[in-house]
Design a protein around this motif. Structure first.
Motif, PDB file in Angstrom:
ATOM      1  N   TRP A   1       0.866  -1.028  -0.019  1.00 48.35           N
ATOM      2  CA  TRP A   1       0.062   0.144   0.080  1.00 48.35           C
ATOM      3  C   TRP A   1       0.892   1.219   0.078  1.00 48.35           C
ATOM      4  O   TRP A   1       0.732   2.192  -0.727  1.00 48.35           O
TER       5      TRP A   1
ATOM      6  N   PRO B   1      -0.368   5.947   3.780  1.00 49.46           N
ATOM      7  CA  PRO B   1      -1.311   5.295   4.717  1.00 49.46           C
ATOM      8  C   PRO B   1      -0.865   5.188   6.348  1.00 49.46           C
ATOM      9  O   PRO B   1       0.347   5.386   6.450  1.00 49.46           O
TER      10      PRO B   1
ATOM     11  N   PRO C   1      -5.433  -1.413   6.054  1.00 52.04           N
ATOM     12  CA  PRO C   1      -6.897  -1.015   5.350  1.00 52.04           C
ATOM     13  C   PRO C   1      -8.031  -2.097   5.963  1.00 52.04           C
ATOM     14  O   PRO C   1      -7.730  -3.242   6.564  1.00 52.04           O
TER      15      PRO C   1
ATOM     16  N   LEU D   1      -9.167   3.120   4.088  1.00 43.93           N
ATOM     17  CA  LEU D   1      -7.828   3.041   4.618  1.00 43.93           C
ATOM     18  C   LEU D   1      -7.569   4.662   5.128  1.00 43.93           C
ATOM     19  O   LEU D   1      -7.945   5.587   4.420  1.00 43.93           O
TER      20      LEU D   1
ATOM     21  N   THR E   1      -5.193   7.681   5.799  1.00 46.10           N
ATOM     22  CA  THR E   1      -4.083   8.343   5.608  1.00 46.10           C
ATOM     23  C   THR E   1      -3.752   9.685   6.391  1.00 46.10           C
ATOM     24  O   THR E   1      -4.722  10.070   6.989  1.00 46.10           O
TER      25      THR E   1
END
Length: 277
Positions: free
Chosen positions: A6, A17, A21, A35, A37
Protein backbone atom coordinates in the motif's frame (compact mmCIF):
# COMPACT_ATOMS: atom_id res chain seq x y z
CA UNK A 1 -2.09 -6.30 -0.36
CA UNK A 2 0.56 -5.92 2.35
CA UNK A 3 1.04 -2.63 4.19
CA UNK A 4 4.36 -2.12 2.41
CA UNK A 5 2.59 -2.61 -0.92
CA UNK A 6 0.00 0.00 0.00
CA UNK A 7 2.82 2.38 0.87
CA UNK A 8 4.54 1.85 -2.47
CA UNK A 9 1.31 2.20 -4.48
CA UNK A 10 -0.08 5.25 -2.70
CA UNK A 11 3.07 7.26 -1.99
CA UNK A 12 3.39 8.43 -5.63
CA UNK A 13 -0.23 9.62 -5.39
CA UNK A 14 0.63 11.86 -2.45
CA UNK A 15 -0.97 9.64 0.20
CA UNK A 16 0.65 8.27 3.35
CA UNK A 17 -1.25 5.25 4.74
CA UNK A 18 -1.64 4.89 8.50
CA UNK A 19 -2.27 1.30 9.59
CA UNK A 20 -3.92 -1.52 7.68
CA UNK A 21 -6.87 -1.16 5.30
CA UNK A 22 -10.34 -2.23 6.39
CA UNK A 23 -12.14 -4.43 3.84
CA UNK A 24 -15.67 -3.23 3.13
CA UNK A 25 -18.80 -5.14 2.16
CA UNK A 26 -19.66 -5.14 -1.52
CA UNK A 27 -16.31 -6.47 -2.63
CA UNK A 28 -17.83 -9.23 -4.75
CA UNK A 29 -17.34 -7.04 -7.83
CA UNK A 30 -14.18 -5.18 -6.83
CA UNK A 31 -11.91 -5.33 -3.78
CA UNK A 32 -13.00 -2.32 -1.71
CA UNK A 33 -11.19 -1.04 1.37
CA UNK A 34 -11.26 1.97 3.67
CA UNK A 35 -7.83 3.25 4.51
CA UNK A 36 -6.70 5.92 6.93
CA UNK A 37 -3.98 8.20 5.60
CA UNK A 38 -2.25 11.28 6.95
CA UNK A 39 -4.23 13.21 4.32
CA UNK A 40 -7.58 11.81 5.53
CA UNK A 41 -9.64 8.65 5.12
CA UNK A 42 -9.99 7.26 1.59
CA UNK A 43 -11.80 4.43 -0.17
CA UNK A 44 -9.61 2.31 -2.42
CA UNK A 45 -11.01 0.01 -5.10
CA UNK A 46 -9.01 -2.58 -7.01
CA UNK A 47 -10.51 -3.80 -10.26
CA UNK A 48 -10.04 -3.93 -14.00
CA UNK A 49 -8.47 -0.59 -15.03
CA UNK A 50 -11.10 0.12 -17.68
CA UNK A 51 -13.95 -0.54 -15.24
CA UNK A 52 -12.38 1.85 -12.74
CA UNK A 53 -11.88 4.51 -15.40
CA UNK A 54 -15.56 4.30 -16.30
CA UNK A 55 -16.59 4.50 -12.64
CA UNK A 56 -14.43 7.58 -12.16
CA UNK A 57 -16.04 9.11 -15.25
CA UNK A 58 -19.49 8.39 -13.86
CA UNK A 59 -18.68 9.91 -10.47
CA UNK A 60 -17.44 13.06 -12.16
CA UNK A 61 -20.61 13.28 -14.26
CA UNK A 62 -22.70 13.09 -11.08
CA UNK A 63 -20.55 15.73 -9.39
CA UNK A 64 -20.81 18.03 -12.41
CA UNK A 65 -24.61 17.82 -12.24
CA UNK A 66 -24.55 20.05 -9.13
CA UNK A 67 -27.65 18.33 -7.75
CA UNK A 68 -27.00 19.05 -4.10
CA UNK A 69 -26.42 15.34 -3.47
CA UNK A 70 -23.08 14.22 -2.07
CA UNK A 71 -20.85 12.37 -4.54
CA UNK A 72 -17.37 11.19 -3.46
CA UNK A 73 -14.50 12.98 -5.15
CA UNK A 74 -12.01 10.95 -7.14
CA UNK A 75 -8.59 11.53 -5.59
CA UNK A 76 -6.52 9.37 -7.93
CA UNK A 77 -6.86 6.77 -10.65
CA UNK A 78 -3.79 4.62 -11.13
CA UNK A 79 -4.07 1.49 -13.27
CA UNK A 80 -6.04 -1.01 -11.13
CA UNK A 81 -6.55 1.39 -8.19
CA UNK A 82 -9.30 3.98 -7.80
CA UNK A 83 -8.87 6.20 -4.74
CA UNK A 84 -11.91 8.16 -3.60
CA UNK A 85 -12.95 10.41 -0.78
CA UNK A 86 -14.33 8.37 2.13
CA UNK A 87 -17.87 9.24 3.21
CA UNK A 88 -19.23 8.79 6.73
CA UNK A 89 -22.60 7.03 6.62
CA UNK A 90 -25.13 6.30 9.36
CA UNK A 91 -26.64 9.78 9.55
CA UNK A 92 -30.43 10.18 9.82
CA UNK A 93 -32.30 9.42 6.60
CA UNK A 94 -33.47 12.47 4.67
CA UNK A 95 -35.64 11.10 1.88
CA UNK A 96 -36.99 14.53 0.93
CA UNK A 97 -33.46 15.80 0.27
CA UNK A 98 -32.78 12.68 -1.78
CA UNK A 99 -35.91 13.36 -3.84
CA UNK A 100 -35.02 17.01 -4.39
CA UNK A 101 -31.46 16.15 -5.35
CA UNK A 102 -32.47 13.40 -7.72
CA UNK A 103 -34.93 15.75 -9.44
CA UNK A 104 -32.09 18.22 -9.99
CA UNK A 105 -29.79 15.46 -11.23
CA UNK A 106 -32.41 14.35 -13.74
CA UNK A 107 -32.73 17.91 -15.02
CA UNK A 108 -29.34 17.51 -16.75
CA UNK A 109 -30.22 16.90 -20.40
CA UNK A 110 -28.15 14.79 -22.77
CA UNK A 111 -27.71 14.85 -26.54
CA UNK A 112 -29.06 11.31 -26.98
CA UNK A 113 -30.18 8.23 -25.09
CA UNK A 114 -27.02 6.34 -24.11
CA UNK A 115 -23.46 7.33 -23.30
CA UNK A 116 -20.26 7.80 -25.31
CA UNK A 117 -18.93 4.47 -24.00
CA UNK A 118 -20.31 1.16 -22.79
CA UNK A 119 -19.99 0.63 -19.05
CA UNK A 120 -21.42 -1.94 -16.67
CA UNK A 121 -24.27 -2.29 -14.21
CA UNK A 122 -22.61 -4.17 -11.36
CA UNK A 123 -20.46 -6.72 -13.18
CA UNK A 124 -22.84 -6.93 -16.18
CA UNK A 125 -21.66 -5.24 -19.40
CA UNK A 126 -24.04 -2.41 -20.27
CA UNK A 127 -24.43 -1.36 -23.88
CA UNK A 128 -24.78 2.40 -24.30
CA UNK A 129 -24.60 2.91 -28.08
CA UNK A 130 -26.42 6.24 -28.54
CA UNK A 131 -29.88 6.43 -30.06
CA UNK A 132 -32.06 9.48 -30.68
CA UNK A 133 -35.21 7.54 -29.68
CA UNK A 134 -35.51 6.41 -26.08
CA UNK A 135 -37.98 3.65 -26.92
CA UNK A 136 -35.54 2.08 -29.37
CA UNK A 137 -32.71 2.45 -26.84
CA UNK A 138 -34.70 0.75 -24.07
CA UNK A 139 -35.78 -2.01 -26.42
CA UNK A 140 -32.46 -2.80 -28.12
CA UNK A 141 -29.80 -1.82 -25.56
CA UNK A 142 -31.62 -2.90 -22.42
CA UNK A 143 -34.54 -5.34 -22.62
CA UNK A 144 -33.71 -7.43 -25.68
CA UNK A 145 -29.94 -7.36 -25.10
CA UNK A 146 -30.17 -8.63 -21.53
CA UNK A 147 -33.05 -10.96 -22.35
CA UNK A 148 -30.87 -12.63 -24.97
CA UNK A 149 -27.98 -12.88 -22.51
CA UNK A 150 -30.31 -14.63 -20.02
CA UNK A 151 -31.60 -16.94 -22.74
CA UNK A 152 -28.06 -17.97 -23.67
CA UNK A 153 -27.44 -18.95 -20.05
CA UNK A 154 -30.62 -21.04 -20.02
CA UNK A 155 -32.30 -18.70 -17.55
CA UNK A 156 -35.09 -17.48 -19.81
CA UNK A 157 -37.11 -19.97 -21.85
CA UNK A 158 -38.44 -19.35 -25.36
CA UNK A 159 -41.95 -18.49 -24.17
CA UNK A 160 -40.72 -15.88 -21.69
CA UNK A 161 -38.38 -14.49 -24.34
CA UNK A 162 -41.32 -14.06 -26.73
CA UNK A 163 -43.35 -12.30 -24.02
CA UNK A 164 -40.45 -9.95 -23.35
CA UNK A 165 -40.15 -9.20 -27.07
CA UNK A 166 -43.89 -8.42 -27.24
CA UNK A 167 -43.56 -5.88 -24.43
CA UNK A 168 -40.46 -4.35 -26.01
CA UNK A 169 -42.35 -3.96 -29.30
CA UNK A 170 -45.06 -1.89 -27.56
CA UNK A 171 -42.81 0.79 -26.06
CA UNK A 172 -43.89 3.36 -28.66
CA UNK A 173 -47.45 2.97 -27.30
CA UNK A 174 -46.41 3.38 -23.69
CA UNK A 175 -43.61 5.95 -23.63
CA UNK A 176 -43.27 9.41 -25.12
CA UNK A 177 -40.21 10.24 -27.20
CA UNK A 178 -38.85 12.25 -24.28
CA UNK A 179 -35.66 14.26 -23.87
CA UNK A 180 -32.82 12.09 -22.50
CA UNK A 181 -31.66 13.02 -19.02
CA UNK A 182 -28.72 12.01 -16.85
CA UNK A 183 -29.37 8.94 -14.70
CA UNK A 184 -27.29 7.20 -12.05
CA UNK A 185 -28.07 3.90 -13.76
CA UNK A 186 -27.78 1.50 -10.79
CA UNK A 187 -29.72 3.29 -8.08
CA UNK A 188 -30.62 0.51 -5.67
CA UNK A 189 -30.78 1.38 -1.99
CA UNK A 190 -27.25 0.11 -1.33
CA UNK A 191 -25.87 2.82 -3.60
CA UNK A 192 -27.47 5.57 -1.50
CA UNK A 193 -25.67 6.61 1.69
CA UNK A 194 -27.00 9.00 4.30
CA UNK A 195 -24.08 11.13 5.44
CA UNK A 196 -23.85 14.09 7.83
CA UNK A 197 -23.75 16.32 4.73
CA UNK A 198 -26.87 14.77 3.20
CA UNK A 199 -27.76 11.86 0.91
CA UNK A 200 -24.88 10.54 -1.18
CA UNK A 201 -24.69 8.50 -4.39
CA UNK A 202 -21.99 5.90 -5.07
CA UNK A 203 -21.18 3.21 -7.68
CA UNK A 204 -22.79 4.83 -10.73
CA UNK A 205 -23.47 3.28 -14.14
CA UNK A 206 -24.38 6.58 -15.80
CA UNK A 207 -26.02 7.29 -19.11
CA UNK A 208 -28.76 9.53 -20.54
CA UNK A 209 -32.26 8.06 -20.66
CA UNK A 210 -35.72 8.25 -19.10
CA UNK A 211 -35.21 9.36 -15.49
CA UNK A 212 -37.77 6.83 -14.27
CA UNK A 213 -35.13 4.11 -14.59
CA UNK A 214 -33.59 5.42 -11.35
CA UNK A 215 -36.92 5.64 -9.56
CA UNK A 216 -37.92 2.13 -10.61
CA UNK A 217 -34.62 0.71 -9.41
CA UNK A 218 -34.91 2.55 -6.10
CA UNK A 219 -38.35 1.01 -5.46
CA UNK A 220 -37.52 -2.51 -6.65
CA UNK A 221 -36.38 -3.89 -3.28
CA UNK A 222 -37.92 -1.31 -0.95
CA UNK A 223 -39.55 2.10 -0.85
CA UNK A 224 -37.80 5.41 -0.14
CA UNK A 225 -40.96 6.81 1.49
CA UNK A 226 -43.67 9.29 0.53
CA UNK A 227 -41.51 12.30 1.46
CA UNK A 228 -39.10 11.24 -1.28
CA UNK A 229 -41.81 11.10 -3.94
CA UNK A 230 -43.44 14.35 -2.83
CA UNK A 231 -40.08 16.09 -3.19
CA UNK A 232 -39.17 14.35 -6.45
CA UNK A 233 -42.42 14.87 -8.33
CA UNK A 234 -42.97 18.37 -6.88
CA UNK A 235 -46.58 17.84 -7.93
CA UNK A 236 -48.42 14.88 -9.37
CA UNK A 237 -46.61 11.83 -10.83
CA UNK A 238 -47.38 10.81 -14.41
CA UNK A 239 -50.79 9.15 -14.64
CA UNK A 240 -49.17 5.96 -15.94
CA UNK A 241 -46.39 5.86 -13.35
CA UNK A 242 -47.35 2.40 -11.98
CA UNK A 243 -46.93 0.88 -15.45
CA UNK A 244 -43.72 2.79 -16.11
CA UNK A 245 -42.37 1.65 -12.75
CA UNK A 246 -43.00 -2.01 -13.65
CA UNK A 247 -41.62 -1.50 -17.16
CA UNK A 248 -38.36 0.03 -15.98
CA UNK A 249 -37.97 -2.66 -13.32
CA UNK A 250 -37.68 -5.30 -16.02
CA UNK A 251 -34.06 -4.44 -16.85
CA UNK A 252 -32.72 -4.68 -13.26
CA UNK A 253 -34.74 -7.85 -12.70
CA UNK A 254 -33.27 -9.40 -15.84
CA UNK A 255 -29.84 -8.31 -14.58
CA UNK A 256 -30.44 -10.09 -11.26
CA UNK A 257 -31.61 -13.17 -13.14
CA UNK A 258 -28.46 -13.01 -15.29
CA UNK A 259 -26.15 -12.60 -12.29
CA UNK A 260 -27.78 -14.71 -9.58
CA UNK A 261 -29.80 -17.32 -11.42
CA UNK A 262 -33.27 -18.79 -11.34
CA UNK A 263 -34.25 -17.38 -7.97
CA UNK A 264 -35.28 -14.21 -9.83
CA UNK A 265 -37.24 -15.99 -12.59
CA UNK A 266 -40.52 -15.67 -10.70
CA UNK A 267 -40.06 -11.91 -10.28
CA UNK A 268 -39.37 -11.52 -14.02
CA UNK A 269 -42.44 -13.62 -14.84
CA UNK A 270 -44.65 -11.61 -12.45
CA UNK A 271 -43.52 -8.36 -14.07
CA UNK A 272 -44.22 -9.72 -17.54
CA UNK A 273 -47.67 -10.74 -16.30
CA UNK A 274 -48.33 -7.28 -14.85
CA UNK A 275 -47.36 -5.63 -18.14
CA UNK A 276 -49.60 -7.94 -20.14
CA UNK A 277 -46.75 -9.65 -21.95
Amino acid sequence: MKESDWQSRLAPLGLEPVGDPQALAGGDIAAVSRLETRQGAVIVKRDDPEALRLEAEGLQALRDADSGLVVPAVIALDDDLLVMEALDSGAPRRPARLGEGLRRLHAVAGPYHGWPRDNRCGPTPQRNTPDSDGRAFQRERRLLALGEACRQRGLLDAAAGERLAMIAARLEEWLPDAEPQLVHGDLWSGNVLYTPDGPALIDPAVYYHYPEVDLAMLTLFGRPGEAFFEAYWDGEPPADWPRRERLFQLYPLLNHLYLFGGGYRAAVTATLDALGG
